[in-house]
Design a protein around this motif. Structure first.
Motif, PDB file in Angstrom:
ATOM      1  N   TYR A  51       0.856  -1.197   0.000  1.00 50.77           N
ATOM      2  CA  TYR A  51       0.000   0.000   0.000  1.00 50.77           C
ATOM      3  C   TYR A  51       0.880   1.230   0.000  1.00 50.77           C
ATOM      4  O   TYR A  51       2.005   1.217   0.513  1.00 50.77           O
ATOM      5  CB  TYR A  51      -0.912   0.007   1.238  1.00 50.77           C
ATOM      6  CG  TYR A  51      -2.023  -1.037   1.150  1.00 50.77           C
ATOM      7  CD1 TYR A  51      -3.311  -0.676   0.739  1.00 50.77           C
ATOM      8  CD2 TYR A  51      -1.780  -2.371   1.478  1.00 50.77           C
ATOM      9  CE1 TYR A  51      -4.319  -1.639   0.644  1.00 50.77           C
ATOM     10  CE2 TYR A  51      -2.775  -3.322   1.373  1.00 50.77           C
ATOM     11  CZ  TYR A  51      -4.050  -2.951   0.960  1.00 50.77           C
ATOM     12  OH  TYR A  51      -5.018  -3.886   0.849  1.00 50.77           O
ATOM     13  N   VAL A  52       0.334   2.269  -0.532  1.00 49.47           N
ATOM     14  CA  VAL A  52       1.028   3.570  -0.506  1.00 49.47           C
ATOM     15  C   VAL A  52       0.173   4.509   0.340  1.00 49.47           C
ATOM     16  O   VAL A  52      -1.043   4.589   0.146  1.00 49.47           O
ATOM     17  CB  VAL A  52       1.198   4.136  -1.933  1.00 49.47           C
ATOM     18  CG1 VAL A  52       1.804   5.530  -1.890  1.00 49.47           C
ATOM     19  CG2 VAL A  52       2.060   3.206  -2.775  1.00 49.47           C
ATOM     20  N   VAL A  53       0.838   5.173   1.286  1.00 50.23           N
ATOM     21  CA  VAL A  53       0.097   6.098   2.169  1.00 50.23           C
ATOM     22  C   VAL A  53       0.755   7.462   2.091  1.00 50.23           C
ATOM     23  O   VAL A  53       1.984   7.579   2.195  1.00 50.23           O
ATOM     24  CB  VAL A  53       0.120   5.600   3.638  1.00 50.23           C
ATOM     25  CG1 VAL A  53      -0.638   6.567   4.559  1.00 50.23           C
ATOM     26  CG2 VAL A  53      -0.464   4.202   3.742  1.00 50.23           C
ATOM     27  N   ARG A  54      -0.084   8.484   1.861  1.00 48.96           N
ATOM     28  CA  ARG A  54       0.449   9.860   1.913  1.00 48.96           C
ATOM     29  C   ARG A  54      -0.197  10.533   3.100  1.00 48.96           C
ATOM     30  O   ARG A  54      -1.420  10.477   3.277  1.00 48.96           O
ATOM     31  CB  ARG A  54       0.108  10.595   0.612  1.00 48.96           C
ATOM     32  CG  ARG A  54       0.952  11.853   0.436  1.00 48.96           C
ATOM     33  CD  ARG A  54       0.688  12.476  -0.908  1.00 48.96           C
ATOM     34  NE  ARG A  54      -0.578  13.209  -0.889  1.00 48.96           N
ATOM     35  CZ  ARG A  54      -1.277  13.472  -1.979  1.00 48.96           C
ATOM     36  NH1 ARG A  54      -0.893  13.043  -3.160  1.00 48.96           N
ATOM     37  NH2 ARG A  54      -2.400  14.161  -1.879  1.00 48.96           N
ATOM     38  N   PHE A  55       0.642  11.138   3.926  1.00 49.87           N
ATOM     39  CA  PHE A  55       0.094  11.772   5.151  1.00 49.87           C
ATOM     40  C   PHE A  55       0.877  13.020   5.522  1.00 49.87           C
ATOM     41  O   PHE A  55       1.994  13.232   5.047  1.00 49.87           O
ATOM     42  CB  PHE A  55       0.098  10.759   6.322  1.00 49.87           C
ATOM     43  CG  PHE A  55       1.490  10.333   6.736  1.00 49.87           C
ATOM     44  CD1 PHE A  55       2.114   9.234   6.127  1.00 49.87           C
ATOM     45  CD2 PHE A  55       2.194  11.018   7.731  1.00 49.87           C
ATOM     46  CE1 PHE A  55       3.391   8.841   6.499  1.00 49.87           C
ATOM     47  CE2 PHE A  55       3.460  10.631   8.104  1.00 49.87           C
ATOM     48  CZ  PHE A  55       4.062   9.540   7.482  1.00 49.87           C
ATOM     49  N   PHE A  72       4.666  13.118   3.944  1.00 47.74           N
ATOM     50  CA  PHE A  72       5.453  11.904   3.654  1.00 47.74           C
ATOM     51  C   PHE A  72       4.662  10.966   2.753  1.00 47.74           C
ATOM     52  O   PHE A  72       3.443  10.958   2.774  1.00 47.74           O
ATOM     53  CB  PHE A  72       5.789  11.166   4.964  1.00 47.74           C
ATOM     54  CG  PHE A  72       6.711  11.945   5.857  1.00 47.74           C
ATOM     55  CD1 PHE A  72       8.098  11.784   5.768  1.00 47.74           C
ATOM     56  CD2 PHE A  72       6.196  12.842   6.807  1.00 47.74           C
ATOM     57  CE1 PHE A  72       8.935  12.509   6.591  1.00 47.74           C
ATOM     58  CE2 PHE A  72       7.042  13.572   7.621  1.00 47.74           C
ATOM     59  CZ  PHE A  72       8.414  13.421   7.533  1.00 47.74           C
ATOM     60  N   MET A  73       5.449  10.183   2.045  1.00 39.22           N
ATOM     61  CA  MET A  73       4.862   9.119   1.234  1.00 39.22           C
ATOM     62  C   MET A  73       5.502   7.827   1.741  1.00 39.22           C
ATOM     63  O   MET A  73       6.723   7.686   1.713  1.00 39.22           O
ATOM     64  CB  MET A  73       5.228   9.346  -0.235  1.00 39.22           C
ATOM     65  CG  MET A  73       4.538   8.458  -1.194  1.00 39.22           C
ATOM     66  SD  MET A  73       2.831   8.970  -1.401  1.00 39.22           S
ATOM     67  CE  MET A  73       2.894   9.624  -3.033  1.00 39.22           C
ATOM     68  N   ALA A  74       4.692   6.908   2.237  1.00 41.23           N
ATOM     69  CA  ALA A  74       5.240   5.673   2.800  1.00 41.23           C
ATOM     70  C   ALA A  74       4.705   4.464   2.038  1.00 41.23           C
ATOM     71  O   ALA A  74       3.566   4.460   1.578  1.00 41.23           O
ATOM     72  CB  ALA A  74       4.865   5.572   4.268  1.00 41.23           C
ATOM     73  N   LYS A  75       5.585   3.455   1.887  1.00 37.05           N
ATOM     74  CA  LYS A  75       5.155   2.221   1.224  1.00 37.05           C
ATOM     75  C   LYS A  75       5.187   1.119   2.261  1.00 37.05           C
ATOM     76  O   LYS A  75       6.202   0.944   2.967  1.00 37.05           O
ATOM     77  CB  LYS A  75       6.123   1.921   0.090  1.00 37.05           C
ATOM     78  CG  LYS A  75       5.583   0.910  -0.885  1.00 37.05           C
ATOM     79  CD  LYS A  75       6.323   0.987  -2.207  1.00 37.05           C
ATOM     80  CE  LYS A  75       7.282  -0.173  -2.312  1.00 37.05           C
ATOM     81  NZ  LYS A  75       8.011  -0.206  -3.554  1.00 37.05           N
TER      82      LYS A  75
END
Lengths: 442, 308
Positions: free
Chosen positions: B225-229, B257-260
């Protein structure tokens, strides 16, 4: 069938609407006509008259040569010695084309020197030799025998061995007519060579520019091959037709202007000729010719007969040989490959032309007989046979020869179609014999 | 529309197609994928009746494929080829006529397509005088000038600049919308992602996979999943606990941030949302499906590992 004609039409258009082809359509006949004009002129050259000075210090000839039927050689006599340098450079001798030295020993050693300014034609040399010989004969008979000249000549008459074919005892066919057939046959092979190479190049080009894959997705490989071959054949026939018309027109113009028919009384206007001479000329028309080449071209070739057979045998032989060119074009990976593999075919074409020469030289040999049945050489031999004249009872043999060539063409087209199909989509390889065998098997 | 059953083809000892079966539905864009030498071109040539299969059958609209059906197929081969000394219009009319159109119909269609592709002014030019891209367009028109039901396009995008790639892709979408079926063989995986409905992957003469593009990507989903927060990275990591594995992250500026990350166990996207709500300001959560390129590499590598 529709696609076959579309492919044929495209190929025909590509060949015909090409600048080089269009130029050659007109330049070819012009070259042929110029060459024919030179040949006609060469035929007339033999008739050119010359002035011969006979140097006869011993006065053996008595200012006489035998009575002449023809006037190509004009004789002048001098009873004094003339040196070669004097004859060559002296202004009083410039009107003479040649000088004959008659020495006192001529009746014994039978030898005379002829010094010429320009080498006379063979015809003139023969006349000069014949007329001088006759005069020397008279002198020999007078000096060394008690015979009359007539008796001497009868004794001297050599044995004539006239070889004649039992099927042509009147010797109606002549070598000249055979050579006409040879020219027609050679033309067939010349055009097959030229247009066969066109088939090869065109096939190799379609392969190298990869249009072939697009075409094969719409038509069958054999259809593509035959369409191409037919299109190119039609271009060849078109060229032949235009050449024939233009050359025919040129020959007609020649006849009306530069080379009129002197055996035709209609053309005698303005020519001083006694009634005796006129009747003599008419009487000898059948056997005589003022110019053998003109006579051959204008009187002895049955153009319609030869042309019909020419087209039939050309088409049959074209498809037969064209199948070879086509399969080589389809199988090769590179153009240089094609050049190597086409060499045996070109040699075969050369051999076929040579076979025509062999047939004329040894018409009754077993080899000559076979050549008329072998599809590689048959078109050449048949054209010679047709030119010589085929008796009506054996004319069916011509159709048998044609049938054999057609049958061979169909067989070759089957083989070529198979190799064409398997080879046309193989690119960039070096062609080897083993590969050809594999393509044939698969 | 097109059914291929148990197709086999070998060249001497080399197997080019080994029991390949697939079916292409009406109005579909079907991707034919595979590495070089896999057998795609052989399959395409058999469909177009250019070569014959050793075994197997092909049905087109329920009938056994034969020469007559070729008028309903348009083919753009990978190796482009045109008669270089023929004029553009003359050449296209000739090719359309070979596919069964009358001269008048061919003339009308050629004018339509030349105008549509903006090369009407070049219609009397010889092909050899065209640029590569322009010749490619002519070749593309040649494939569809006879209004075929099925288009077989082998690498249709190669040799085109990005503007023309877009033009061709748009054209393919329009053709699909008008009910045409397209088989697309390509190495351009982005285009497969973008326009193909279904695809199959051929490797070493065998079909390894066949499905809709979405399903193929799903099947090779790694649960990422990719999460932008917006917020604190430490707070984000603490919120994940042991149910999720952080694969990487990247600061994209302005405290964003962009987290994978990857799910562990039976965790679902809802669990992830619940874990993060209130800890960071969520802007985007997206299930990261593999691209067709990744699917392609994944399948080929998987096959090679099995062999090893």
């Amino acid at each position: 069938m529709r696609n076959f004609w579309l492919l044929t039409k495209r190929e025909w258009s590509e060949r015909v609407w090409n600048r080089t082809f269009l130029w050659m359509l007109f330049i070819g006949p012009i070259i042929c006509l110029v060459m024919l004009a030179f040949l006609f002129k060469a035929g007339d050259e033999g008739k050119k008259s010359i002035n011969v000075l006979i140097v006869d210090p011993a006065e053996l000839m008595d200012h006489r040569v035998m009575a002449q039927a023809e006037h190509e050689v004009h004789y002048f006599f001098i009873d004094d010695y003339v040196e070669i340098e004097e004859f060559r450079d002296g202004s009083q001798y410039q009107k003479f084309d040649a000088m004959v030295e008659i020495n006192e020993k001529i009746l014994i050693n039978k030898k005379a020197f002829v010094f010429y300014r320009t080498n006379p034609s063979l015809d003139v040399k023969m006349q000069l030799k014949f007329q001088m010989e006759r005069r020397i004969e008279e002198l020999v008979v007078e000096s060394f025998t008690n015979l009359s000249l007539d008796h001497f000549r009868r004794i001297k008459q050599p044995l004539i061995m006239d070889f004649r074919n039992v099927y042509d005892p009147k010797n109606e066919s002549s070598d000249l007519e055979s050579w006409v057939g040879f020219v027609f046959g050679a033309l067939i092979f010349l055009f097959i060579g030229i247009y066969g190479m066109t088939i090869l190049r065109s096939t190799a080009k379609e392969k190298s520019n990869r249009i072939v894959e697009v075409l094969l997705s719409a038509v069958k490989p054999r259809q593509l091959m035959l369409g191409k071959m037919t299109g190119i054949a039609l271009a060849a026939l078109f060229q032949l037709l235009v050449w024939s018309v233009l050359i025919g027109l040129g020959l007609w113009i020649f006849r009306q202007t530069i080379f009129p028919d002197m055996l035709n009384p209609a053309n005698w206007q303005g020519v001083q000729m006694s009634a005796d001479v006129q009747s003599q000329v008419i009487a000898t028309q059948e056997g005589m010719s003022s110019n053998p080449i003109l006579d051959l071209v204008y009187a002895r070739i049955d153009y319609v007969w030869m042309s019909i057979h020419f087209v039939l045998f050309f088409m049959a032989a074209y498809y037969f040989y064209g199948a070879f060119f086509s399969m080589i074009g389809a199988m090769t990976g590179t153009e240089s490959d094609g050049q190597q593999f086409v060499m045996p075919i070109l040699l075969l074409l050369g051999f076929s032309i040579l076979s025509g020469y062999m047939y004329i030289q040894y018409p009754d040999s077993t080899f000559a007989g076979w050549m008329s049945y072998v599809p590689f050489t048959a078109p050449m031999v048949v054209m010679i046979q047709l030119a010589q004249g085929v008796p009506i009872e054996s004319y069916y043999l011509i159709w048998i020869h044609l049938f054999i060539i057609l049958l061979s063409a169909v067989l070759m087209l089957q083989i070529a179609g198979r190799l064409y199909k398997n080879g046309i989509l193989q690119f960039g390889h070096r062609l080897r014999w083993t590969q050809i065998w594999r393509m044939f098997k698969s | 529309m097109l059914e291929i059953n148990h197709l086999q083809k070998s060249f001497q000892r080399k197997m080019a197609l080994d029991d390949v079966s697939l079916s292409v539905g009406q109005g579909e864009i079907y991707g034919l994928l595979g590495p070089n030498g896999a057998g795609k071109t052989t399959l395409i040539r058999i469909i177009n009746q250019i070569i014959e299969a050793d075994a197997g059958i092909i049905r087109f609209n329920g009938q056994l494929m034969a020469q007559q059906q070729l008028a309903q197929i348009g083919y753009l081969p990978e190796e482009r080829g045109l008669y270089k000394n023929m004029q553009v219009e003359e050449q296209l009319i000739f090719l359309a006529q070979l596919r069964g159109l009358t001269k008048h119909e061919a003339q009308r269609n050629v004018t339509h397509w030349l105008t549509k592709f903006g090369i009407q002014d070049w219609r009397t030019k010889r092909v050899e005088s065209l640029s590569k891209g322009m010749a490619q367009k002519v070749q593309f028109i040649a494939a569809l000038v006879h209004d075929p039901q099925l288009l077989v396009l082998d690498e249709p995008l190669s040799g085109f600049d990005p503007v023309n790639v877009e033009l061709i892709l748009t054209e393919m979408k329009e053709l699909k919308a008008s009910g045409k079926t397209i088989i697309l063989s390509t190495h351009n995986m982005q285009s497969v992602d973008e326009i193909c409905d279904r695809a199959s992957l051929i490797h070493e003469a065998k079909k390894l996979a066949e499905d809709t593009v979405w399903n193929l990507r799903e099947q090779h989903n790694q649960g990422e999943y990719v999460v932008r927060f917006k917020g604190n990275m430490i707070g984000f990591v603490n919120a994940l606990w042991t149910d999720f594995e952080l694969l990487g992250h990247e600061e994209i500026g302005d405290n964003r941030f962009m987290a994978k990350l990857k799910m562990r166990g039976t965790s679902q996207m809802n669990d992830l949302i619940n874990a993060l709500v209130g800890k960071v300001e969520l802007e985007l959560i997206e299930k990261k499906l593999p691209s067709m390129q990744e699917v392609f590499i994944d399948i080929i590598r998987g096959k090679e590992e099995v062999h090893a």
